[in-house]
Design a protein around this motif. Structure first.
Motif, PDB file in Angstrom:
ATOM      1  N   GLY A 272       3.370 -38.433  35.169  1.00  0.00           N
ATOM      2  CA  GLY A 272       3.539 -38.330  33.726  1.00  0.00           C
ATOM      3  C   GLY A 272       2.218 -38.192  32.989  1.00  0.00           C
ATOM      4  N   ASP A 273       1.107 -38.437  33.677  1.00  0.00           N
ATOM      5  CA  ASP A 273      -0.214 -38.308  33.054  1.00  0.00           C
ATOM      6  C   ASP A 273      -0.789 -36.898  33.192  1.00  0.00           C
ATOM      7  N   SER A 274      -0.153 -36.059  34.005  1.00  0.00           N
ATOM      8  CA  SER A 274      -0.654 -34.696  34.200  1.00  0.00           C
ATOM      9  C   SER A 274      -0.760 -33.983  32.862  1.00  0.00           C
ATOM     10  N   GLY A 275      -1.860 -33.296  32.676  1.00  0.00           N
ATOM     11  CA  GLY A 275      -2.108 -32.593  31.423  1.00  0.00           C
ATOM     12  C   GLY A 275      -2.850 -33.445  30.410  1.00  0.00           C
ATOM     13  N   GLY A 276      -2.956 -34.744  30.693  1.00  0.00           N
ATOM     14  CA  GLY A 276      -3.713 -35.632  29.808  1.00  0.00           C
ATOM     15  C   GLY A 276      -5.206 -35.372  29.937  1.00  0.00           C
ATOM     16  N   LEU A 277      -5.920 -35.625  28.890  1.00  0.00           N
ATOM     17  CA  LEU A 277      -7.347 -35.306  28.851  1.00  0.00           C
ATOM     18  C   LEU A 277      -8.204 -36.437  29.398  1.00  0.00           C
ATOM     19  N   ILE A 278      -9.284 -36.054  30.061  1.00  0.00           N
ATOM     20  CA  ILE A 278     -10.320 -36.981  30.516  1.00  0.00           C
ATOM     21  C   ILE A 278     -11.532 -36.730  29.623  1.00  0.00           C
ATOM     22  N   PHE A 279     -11.928 -37.735  28.869  1.00  0.00           N
ATOM     23  CA  PHE A 279     -13.053 -37.603  27.955  1.00  0.00           C
ATOM     24  C   PHE A 279     -14.306 -38.211  28.565  1.00  0.00           C
ATOM     25  N   VAL A 280     -15.467 -37.685  28.168  1.00  0.00           N
ATOM     26  CA  VAL A 280     -16.733 -38.323  28.502  1.00  0.00           C
ATOM     27  C   VAL A 280     -16.741 -39.641  27.732  1.00  0.00           C
ATOM     28  N   GLY A 281     -17.064 -40.731  28.400  1.00  0.00           N
ATOM     29  CA  GLY A 281     -16.996 -42.063  27.813  1.00  0.00           C
ATOM     30  C   GLY A 281     -17.537 -42.163  26.403  1.00  0.00           C
ATOM     31  N   GLY A 282     -16.702 -42.685  25.504  1.00  0.00           N
ATOM     32  CA  GLY A 282     -17.113 -42.939  24.131  1.00  0.00           C
ATOM     33  C   GLY A 282     -17.299 -41.711  23.263  1.00  0.00           C
ATOM     34  N   THR A 283     -16.799 -40.544  23.704  1.00  0.00           N
ATOM     35  CA  THR A 283     -16.966 -39.310  22.929  1.00  0.00           C
ATOM     36  C   THR A 283     -15.620 -38.610  22.749  1.00  0.00           C
ATOM     37  N   HIS A 284     -15.651 -37.476  22.070  1.00  0.00           N
ATOM     38  CA  HIS A 284     -14.485 -36.603  21.946  1.00  0.00           C
ATOM     39  C   HIS A 284     -14.663 -35.361  22.817  1.00  0.00           C
ATOM     40  N   THR A 285     -15.619 -35.393  23.749  1.00  0.00           N
ATOM     41  CA  THR A 285     -15.897 -34.264  24.634  1.00  0.00           C
ATOM     42  C   THR A 285     -14.959 -34.313  25.831  1.00  0.00           C
ATOM     43  N   ILE A 286     -14.190 -33.244  25.991  1.00  0.00           N
ATOM     44  CA  ILE A 286     -13.233 -33.167  27.104  1.00  0.00           C
ATOM     45  C   ILE A 286     -13.982 -32.745  28.363  1.00  0.00           C
ATOM     46  N   LEU A 287     -13.840 -33.544  29.403  1.00  0.00           N
ATOM     47  CA  LEU A 287     -14.490 -33.277  30.683  1.00  0.00           C
ATOM     48  C   LEU A 287     -13.533 -32.585  31.654  1.00  0.00           C
ATOM     49  N   ALA A 288     -12.271 -33.020  31.630  1.00  0.00           N
ATOM     50  CA  ALA A 288     -11.293 -32.502  32.588  1.00  0.00           C
ATOM     51  C   ALA A 288      -9.879 -32.808  32.085  1.00  0.00           C
ATOM     52  N   VAL A 289      -8.878 -32.264  32.819  1.00  0.00           N
ATOM     53  CA  VAL A 289      -7.464 -32.470  32.497  1.00  0.00           C
ATOM     54  C   VAL A 289      -6.792 -33.048  33.740  1.00  0.00           C
ATOM     55  N   ASN A 290      -6.062 -34.177  33.573  1.00  0.00           N
ATOM     56  CA  ASN A 290      -5.382 -34.816  34.703  1.00  0.00           C
ATOM     57  C   ASN A 290      -4.512 -33.816  35.451  1.00  0.00           C
ATOM     58  N   SER A 291      -4.557 -33.889  36.786  1.00  0.00           N
ATOM     59  CA  SER A 291      -3.794 -32.958  37.593  1.00  0.00           C
ATOM     60  C   SER A 291      -2.831 -33.655  38.556  1.00  0.00           C
ATOM     61  N   PHE A 292      -3.337 -34.469  39.493  1.00  0.00           N
ATOM     62  CA  PHE A 292      -2.447 -35.073  40.487  1.00  0.00           C
ATOM     63  C   PHE A 292      -3.052 -36.353  41.048  1.00  0.00           C
ATOM     64  N   VAL A 293      -2.191 -37.150  41.704  1.00  0.00           N
ATOM     65  CA  VAL A 293      -2.616 -38.359  42.414  1.00  0.00           C
ATOM     66  C   VAL A 293      -2.309 -38.171  43.893  1.00  0.00           C
ATOM     67  N   LYS A 294      -2.978 -38.947  44.740  1.00  0.00           N
ATOM     68  CA  LYS A 294      -2.845 -38.752  46.182  1.00  0.00           C
ATOM     69  C   LYS A 294      -1.697 -39.510  46.832  1.00  0.00           C
ATOM     70  N   ASN A 295      -1.100 -40.499  46.155  1.00  0.00           N
ATOM     71  CA  ASN A 295      -0.002 -41.213  46.802  1.00  0.00           C
ATOM     72  C   ASN A 295       1.068 -41.601  45.789  1.00  0.00           C
TER      73      ASN A 295
END
Length: 107
Positions: A42-65
């Protein structure tokens, strides 16, 4: 329209160079505890931000288990291919000379 609420927490990057990352994914810690959070279904597509900023680093994709613990992976947004795709989707040119309309990679 109401103010958007961003839920989030802290984690850390485990790796950017292994078989599952291939240079375009970030491998993230998904073990919760000690103030850290993890990625789950359910987190897929959620944004990963650089700590304490509004800069998007990546987008959640998958988990391993299936328990969502251990490791999660997120697609980086600072690659040329992703930047070109985002420019196409947004109607912007990634090579436009105007700095206000240019999509810039995060590094």
């Amino acid at each position: 329209m109401g103010k958007a609420l961003r839920h989030g927490g802290s984690t850390f990057i485990i790796n950017t160079h292994n078989a599952c990352t291939a240079g375009y994914n970030l491998q993230l810690a998904s073990n919760v505890g000690d103030g850290r959070v993890g990625t789950c279904f359910g987190d897929s597509g959620g944004l990963i931000f650089v700590g304490g900023t509004h800069t998007i680093l990546a987008v959640n994709s998958f988990v391993k288990n299936s328990q969502c613990g251990g490791q999660g992976f997120a697609d980086r947004v600072d690659t040329e291919q992703v930047q070109a795709w985002m420019a196409t989707c947004s109607g912007r040119s990634s090579t436009t000379s105007s700095s206000s309309s240019r999509i810039r990679p995060t590094r």
